[in-house]
Design a protein around this motif. Structure first.
Motif, mmCIF file in Angstrom:
data_model
loop_
_atom_site.group_PDB
_atom_site.id
_atom_site.type_symbol
_atom_site.label_atom_id
_atom_site.label_comp_id
_atom_site.label_asym_id
_atom_site.label_seq_id
_atom_site.Cartn_x
_atom_site.Cartn_y
_atom_site.Cartn_z
ATOM 1 N N PHE A 126 0.665 -1.509 -0.420
ATOM 2 C CA PHE A 126 0.068 -0.228 0.456
ATOM 3 C C PHE A 126 0.792 1.411 -0.159
ATOM 4 O O PHE A 126 0.883 2.487 -0.836
ATOM 5 C CB PHE A 126 -0.681 -0.007 1.192
ATOM 6 N N LEU A 127 2.077 1.134 0.508
ATOM 7 C CA LEU A 127 2.515 2.408 0.976
ATOM 8 C C LEU A 127 3.142 2.861 -0.225
ATOM 9 O O LEU A 127 3.717 3.766 -0.754
ATOM 10 C CB LEU A 127 3.468 2.394 2.113
ATOM 11 N N ARG A 128 3.615 0.981 -0.881
ATOM 12 C CA ARG A 128 5.107 1.173 -2.263
ATOM 13 C C ARG A 128 3.626 2.441 -3.431
ATOM 14 O O ARG A 128 3.833 2.894 -4.342
ATOM 15 C CB ARG A 128 4.942 -0.171 -3.311
ATOM 16 N N ARG A 129 2.202 1.405 -3.211
ATOM 17 C CA ARG A 129 1.366 2.632 -4.299
ATOM 18 C C ARG A 129 1.040 3.837 -4.429
ATOM 19 O O ARG A 129 0.748 4.464 -4.709
ATOM 20 C CB ARG A 129 -0.061 1.343 -4.101
ATOM 21 N N LEU A 130 0.813 4.093 -2.638
ATOM 22 C CA LEU A 130 1.050 5.911 -2.277
ATOM 23 C C LEU A 130 2.514 6.249 -3.175
ATOM 24 O O LEU A 130 2.003 7.484 -3.616
ATOM 25 C CB LEU A 130 1.006 6.119 -0.899
ATOM 26 N N LEU A 131 3.792 5.609 -2.638
ATOM 27 C CA LEU A 131 5.098 6.318 -3.749
ATOM 28 C C LEU A 131 4.267 6.579 -5.181
ATOM 29 O O LEU A 131 5.099 8.060 -5.234
ATOM 30 C CB LEU A 131 5.940 6.316 -2.894
ATOM 31 N N ARG A 132 4.059 5.459 -6.103
ATOM 32 C CA ARG A 132 3.960 5.460 -6.840
ATOM 33 C C ARG A 132 2.802 6.648 -7.503
ATOM 34 O O ARG A 132 3.177 7.601 -8.044
ATOM 35 C CB ARG A 132 3.632 3.900 -7.713
ATOM 36 N N ALA A 133 1.718 6.402 -7.061
ATOM 37 C CA ALA A 133 0.976 7.574 -6.737
ATOM 38 C C ALA A 133 1.089 8.708 -7.002
ATOM 39 O O ALA A 133 0.395 9.737 -7.742
ATOM 40 C CB ALA A 133 -0.809 7.051 -6.545
ATOM 41 N N HIS A 134 2.247 8.972 -5.994
ATOM 42 C CA HIS A 134 1.913 10.509 -6.102
ATOM 43 C C HIS A 134 3.874 10.855 -6.531
ATOM 44 O O HIS A 134 4.537 12.378 -6.153
ATOM 45 C CB HIS A 134 1.782 10.836 -4.597
ATOM 46 N N ASP A 135 3.950 10.367 -7.508
ATOM 47 C CA ASP A 135 5.491 10.458 -7.691
ATOM 48 C C ASP A 135 7.225 10.824 -6.608
ATOM 49 O O ASP A 135 7.043 11.386 -6.792
ATOM 50 C CB ASP A 135 5.475 11.440 -9.157
ATOM 51 N N ALA A 136 6.422 10.005 -5.319
ATOM 52 C CA ALA A 136 7.264 10.404 -4.648
ATOM 53 C C ALA A 136 8.489 9.227 -4.059
ATOM 54 O O ALA A 136 8.055 7.767 -4.800
ATOM 55 C CB ALA A 136 6.957 10.546 -3.708
ATOM 56 N N ASP A 137 9.641 9.427 -3.612
ATOM 57 C CA ASP A 137 11.195 8.460 -3.103
ATOM 58 C C ASP A 137 10.539 8.334 -1.424
ATOM 59 O O ASP A 137 10.566 8.003 -1.205
ATOM 60 C CB ASP A 137 12.064 8.841 -2.940
ATOM 61 N N VAL A 138 10.505 9.750 -0.881
ATOM 62 C CA VAL A 138 9.790 9.442 0.323
ATOM 63 C C VAL A 138 8.955 10.481 0.476
ATOM 64 O O VAL A 138 8.201 11.278 -0.221
ATOM 65 C CB VAL A 138 11.267 10.669 0.893
ATOM 66 N N LEU A 139 7.414 9.635 1.844
ATOM 67 C CA LEU A 139 6.619 10.231 1.995
ATOM 68 C C LEU A 139 6.724 10.472 3.185
ATOM 69 O O LEU A 139 6.785 9.476 4.375
ATOM 70 C CB LEU A 139 5.496 9.215 1.973
ATOM 71 N N LEU A 140 6.526 11.985 3.911
ATOM 72 C CA LEU A 140 5.879 11.912 5.531
ATOM 73 C C LEU A 140 4.408 12.610 5.682
ATOM 74 O O LEU A 140 4.338 13.017 4.957
ATOM 75 C CB LEU A 140 7.294 13.348 5.730
ATOM 76 N N VAL A 141 4.451 11.912 6.787
ATOM 77 C CA VAL A 141 2.660 12.431 7.494
ATOM 78 C C VAL A 141 3.226 11.903 9.023
ATOM 79 O O VAL A 141 3.816 11.972 9.404
ATOM 80 C CB VAL A 141 2.297 11.251 7.123
ATOM 81 N N THR A 142 1.917 12.372 9.414
ATOM 82 C CA THR A 142 1.461 12.926 10.567
ATOM 83 C C THR A 142 -0.210 12.453 11.063
ATOM 84 O O THR A 142 -0.283 11.357 10.057
ATOM 85 C CB THR A 142 2.095 14.227 11.721
ATOM 86 N N HIS A 143 -0.940 12.859 11.778
ATOM 87 C CA HIS A 143 -2.138 13.039 11.546
ATOM 88 C C HIS A 143 -2.590 12.165 13.000
ATOM 89 O O HIS A 143 -3.637 11.455 13.653
ATOM 90 C CB HIS A 143 -3.508 12.566 11.007
ATOM 91 N N THR A 144 -1.908 10.537 12.853
ATOM 92 C CA THR A 144 -2.646 9.447 14.020
ATOM 93 C C THR A 144 -1.639 10.131 15.045
ATOM 94 O O THR A 144 -1.822 9.383 16.569
ATOM 95 C CB THR A 144 -1.697 8.236 13.545
ATOM 96 N N GLY A 145 -0.697 10.752 15.312
ATOM 97 C CA GLY A 145 0.145 11.641 16.648
ATOM 98 C C GLY A 145 0.932 9.729 17.373
ATOM 99 O O GLY A 145 2.179 9.864 18.206
ATOM 100 N N ILE A 146 1.464 8.904 16.166
ATOM 101 C CA ILE A 146 2.224 7.797 16.785
ATOM 102 C C ILE A 146 3.315 8.118 15.631
ATOM 103 O O ILE A 146 2.905 7.568 14.397
ATOM 104 C CB ILE A 146 1.553 6.524 16.967
#
Lengths: 297, 278
Positions: free
Chosen positions: B149-169
């Motif tokens: 799933f994470l690889r799919r997100l990276l590909r869909a957004h043309d990214a090598d690195v993805l940085l997120v928050t929202h969960t708090g952990i």
């Protein structure tokens, strides 16, 4: 007058359409329609003699897991029937946990001390989440057993206690089959009840009734007005599970777990064949749209 | 150190200015040359107006979280994505407080924050999002986000690195090189503890190679960029006193004081919840 309508009830041209955004959730009909009990509200009419949908083989599972990986799947749900009836249940869960988070929907009656410990070992041994969901339709035998069968309350709650004893906290899944369960207090009462079974971190999920399968004989089916034929606003489409999940059986990939018995809900044999928009032309779609049902935990 | 640039990334300020200042001091001491905030400035803690001047004065690049969008547009709720009635009850209390206490003059600032950030660091394409790149309030938990799933997100957004928050952990995932590599970091939240029994809060430091052509040719982002999740202590007892003075729920104060979540429990996957107390 309400009547039971066979699926589907709308033509494709008249039904609302839901796009497919990508495969987040793969439902796996692991035990087919085989179950150790025959609940009177079962929306896909599973039971001890129901073998019309066969169990899934390891080879079929492997094929689906590899294809799902390529498609970027996020999570897996095992359902049935009763998934724990599968002769390789624990090996199947262990294998699936290597691919992603895994949920098991069970009636809990086959969870003895040994099974609970094996589930705990799988939970601890995986970097992904293993979530067990146990179906229980009342806080007493008098409330539960008329729907799930005589003696099931005792057996299910025993299974929950075994899970609690090894420190697992299943999600208790409750179908709103009686008026009392539809009251706003029911949820907090169920949480208190879950604590009384030994669950330190209780979780509950309430599900609306689905008026298909065996439920059509217990009460009634959908009426002729229970249809979704208007174009849906984007905010509603975003809530629908069919925009990002599919159900796989031994032979087919279908739109969703509710439509197991709808031949025209079969989208192909492979997941790739199924990744296309669908139309909400089945009566059960009404419950997802109008009552916000999501089968996900 | 000379061949690296160091970047600090944090999220979820939740009105916790004590933690915000402590993180910025720590990032400076660690040699971070750039600092990013992935959104959700308000909620949970006291006195939201104190946050904005600190971010502006210290040159933090800020993007918009769901909370910032909701407060900025004066929406009816925070759109946090909770499904449980108890969680929603506390979310409503928190949102009503922040909404009432955020001055009108900051609303245009919140509305103007970008919904995502793109950078190129050391030749790697970096995408910063609040929840996930596809949905601002999607929860990306460590235990429920498959590699696929994470690889799919990276590909869909043309990214090598993805940085997120929202969960708090916070968590770090390096995707297998044979599957294309890639790096995903949930930087956690600095506004409240991470349900780990520690009163400190977490943010991320990223060390990026400064010779992009060589680095990119040799290594995937998952291998080339070093990530350090840092736990920073701050005066949490002072925060507790301020929260009580503002009559915020005692359940929130307990979380600050103990490091364990007392609310937002229903959204926690089984693994993350089992690490907590409630």
């Amino acid at each position: 007058m309400r009547e039971h309508r066979l699926l589907p009830i709308l033509t494709e041209e008249r039904a609302a359409t839901v796009p497919f955004f990508g495969l987040d959730t793969l439902w796996l009909q692991l035990a087919g329609t085989l179950c150790n009990i025959a609940c009177r509200h079962c929306f896909i009419t599973c039971g001890p003699k129901e073998d019309r949908v066969p169990m899934m083989t390891r080879a079929r599972l492997e094929e689906l897991l590899l294809e799902a990986r390529e498609l970027g799947v996020k999570e897996f749900y095992f359902t049935g029937g009763e998934p724990m009836l599968h002769p390789e249940f624990f090996a199947v869960v262990e294998r699936t946990l290597k691919e992603g988070p895994t949920h098991v929907l069970t009636n809990g009656m086959l969870i003895d001390e040994s099974a609970a410990q094996r589930l705990r070992d799988l939970f601890d041994g995986s970097r992904y989440s293993l979530d067990v969901r146990v179906s229980l339709d009342g806080m007493t035998a008098e409330e539960n057993d008329p729907v799930r069968g005589r003696g099931t309350f005792a057996a299910i709650t025993q299974g929950i206690r075994h899970l609690a004893a090894v420190g697992l906290s299943p999600v208790l899944t409750v179908v709103e089959h009686a008026d009392a369960l539809r009251l706003s207090e029911a949820r907090s009462e169920f949480l208190r009840f879950a604590r009384s079974l030994g669950l330190a971190q209780p979780r509950v999920k309430f599900l609306p009734l689905l008026r298909i399968g065996r439920e059509t004989r217990r009460t009634h089916g959908y009426g002729t007005g229970d249809v979704v034929h208007e174009p849906l606003p984007p905010e509603v489409i975003r809530t629908l599970q069919c925009n990002s999940s599919r159900l796989a059986t031994q032979a087919h990939v279908l739109v969703c777990p509710l439509l197991l018995d709808a031949p025209d809900a079969q989208l192909g044999r492979t997941l790739t064949e199924s990744l296309r928009p669908i139309s909400l032309r089945w009566s059960a779609c009404h419950t997802c749209v109008e009552e916000g049902l999501s089968c996900r935990t | 150190m000379s061949h690296l640039s160091r970047v600090a990334v944090f999220g979820g300020v939740y009105n916790n200015t004590g933690a915000l200042s402590a993180v910025l001091d720590d990032a400076q001491a660690q040699g971070a040359t750039e600092v990013y905030c992935l959104g959700d400035l308000g909620g949970f803690g006291p006195l939201p107006d104190r946050v904005f001047p600190i971010l502006l004065d210290r040159g933090v690049t800020v993007m918009q979280g769901n909370y910032d969008h909701s407060i900025g547009h004066q929406l009816a709720d925070c759109a946090c994505g909770y499904s449980d009635p108890r969680d929603n009850h506390y979310a409503r209390l928190s949102y009503a407080y922040t909404q009432a206490k955020t001055s009108q003059r900051w609303l245009p600032y919140l509305r103007a924050l970008p919904p995502f950030l793109r950078r190129e660091w050391g030749g790697y394409r970096v995408h910063m999002a609040h929840g996930s790149p596809r949905q601002v309030n999607e929860f990306l938990w460590e235990s429920t986000s498959s590699d696929a799933f994470l690889r799919r997100l990276l590909r869909a957004h043309d990214a090598d690195v993805l940085l997120v928050t929202h969960t708090g952990i916070p968590w770090v995932r390096r995707l297998p090189a044979e599957q294309g590599g890639g790096l995903v970091v949930n930087v956690g939240a600095i506004g409240r503890p991470a349900n780990d029994g520690r009163t400190g809060i977490w943010y991320a430091l990223l060390d990026i190679p400064s010779k992009p052509a060589q680095a990119a040719a040799l290594l995937s982002a998952g291998s080339a960029i070093a990530v350090t999740l840092r736990c920073v202590d701050y005066d949490h007892e002072r925060l507790c006193a301020e929260m009580r003075a503002e009559s915020l729920p005692e359940e929130f104060v307990e979380t600050v004081a103990t490091g364990y979540w007392t609310t937002c429990l229903e959204i926690l996957p089984a693994k993350e919840r089992l690490r907590g107390k409630f």
